[in-house]
Design a protein around this motif. Sequence first.
Motif, short mmCIF file in Angstrom:
data_model
loop_
_atom_site.label_atom_id
_atom_site.label_comp_id
_atom_site.label_asym_id
_atom_site.label_seq_id
_atom_site.Cartn_x
_atom_site.Cartn_y
_atom_site.Cartn_z
N UNK A 42 0.80 -1.22 0.00
CA UNK A 42 0.00 0.00 0.00
C UNK A 42 0.84 1.27 0.00
N UNK A 43 1.93 1.30 0.74
CA UNK A 43 2.77 2.50 0.76
C UNK A 43 3.43 2.72 -0.59
N UNK A 44 3.85 1.63 -1.21
CA UNK A 44 4.43 1.75 -2.55
C UNK A 44 3.38 2.19 -3.56
N UNK A 118 -3.72 -1.45 -8.41
CA UNK A 118 -2.93 -1.05 -7.23
C UNK A 118 -1.52 -1.62 -7.31
N UNK A 119 -1.41 -2.90 -7.69
CA UNK A 119 -0.10 -3.54 -7.75
C UNK A 119 0.77 -2.92 -8.85
N UNK A 126 8.34 0.73 -6.91
CA UNK A 126 9.48 -0.13 -6.63
C UNK A 126 10.62 0.14 -7.61
N UNK A 127 10.28 0.32 -8.88
CA UNK A 127 11.31 0.66 -9.89
C UNK A 127 11.94 2.00 -9.55
N UNK A 128 11.10 2.96 -9.18
CA UNK A 128 11.60 4.30 -8.81
C UNK A 128 12.55 4.22 -7.62
N UNK A 129 12.16 3.47 -6.59
CA UNK A 129 13.01 3.35 -5.40
C UNK A 129 14.29 2.58 -5.72
N UNK A 130 14.22 1.66 -6.65
CA UNK A 130 15.36 0.81 -6.97
C UNK A 130 16.37 1.51 -7.87
N UNK A 131 15.88 2.32 -8.81
CA UNK A 131 16.80 2.84 -9.83
C UNK A 131 16.62 4.31 -10.16
N UNK A 132 15.69 5.00 -9.50
CA UNK A 132 15.55 6.43 -9.74
C UNK A 132 14.45 6.79 -10.73
N UNK A 133 14.22 8.09 -10.84
CA UNK A 133 13.09 8.58 -11.62
C UNK A 133 13.24 8.30 -13.12
N UNK A 134 14.41 8.52 -13.67
CA UNK A 134 14.58 8.35 -15.11
C UNK A 134 14.29 6.92 -15.55
#
Length: 226
Positions: A42-44, A118-119, A126-134
């Motif tokens: 949910x937070x993601x 939602x998923x 998760x992609x953003x947190x793992x590798x950044x915005x770009x």
Amino acid sequence: MKLSADMKAFQKRLGHQFANPELLVRALTHGSVSSATRPDNQRLEFLGDRVLGLVMASALLEADKTATEGQLAPRFNALVRKETCADVARQIDLGAVLKLGRSEMMSGGRRKQALLGDAMEAVIAAVYRDAGFETARDVILKLWGDRIHTVKADARDAKTALQEWAQARGQKPPSYVELSRTGPDHAPVFTIAARLETGPEARATAPSKRQAEQAAARALLDSLPK
């Protein structure tokens, strides 16, 4: 953390290999199977909704440099709404790797629009947190594909357009009648008729009332004199 073969295959469909696989696992964990040591997504999902919104807003501005805010808003809404996120999730078979509790699995959770939407948002985060915005932007633009360029037509609200057509001719607003509901509770199918005060009616079938009403309104609009 080692990923299963199914999760590795999903990474390929998604277009991103995680440096921190735990982020992907969390993004795919529904509340029905979460615990103190296994948080849900949910937070993601909350974060992913915002990342998706920024990417889509920027992409729409680039795609149409003369559009007004009033023209862009419905296009934006069409691109980020839960139905679109769920469609993208189906495109990469996200449902196959969702982590669900037994009750959700038994009730068809892997096919539910809300869970898939939602998923999908959680996976974006998760992609953003793992590798950044770009990287997240690139993944989103690849997955959404031509939707960004075809949304101008898709974003038009058929129910609103039908109501405006009726009002312009002094008629009462259209009515929408549920003709039938079939299928199990977790996967219902609605048939809706769109009717005007005078003239023909049109029918449509869809997995939600909202979709069926919009489709029926679109069908009726297409049959009316312009």
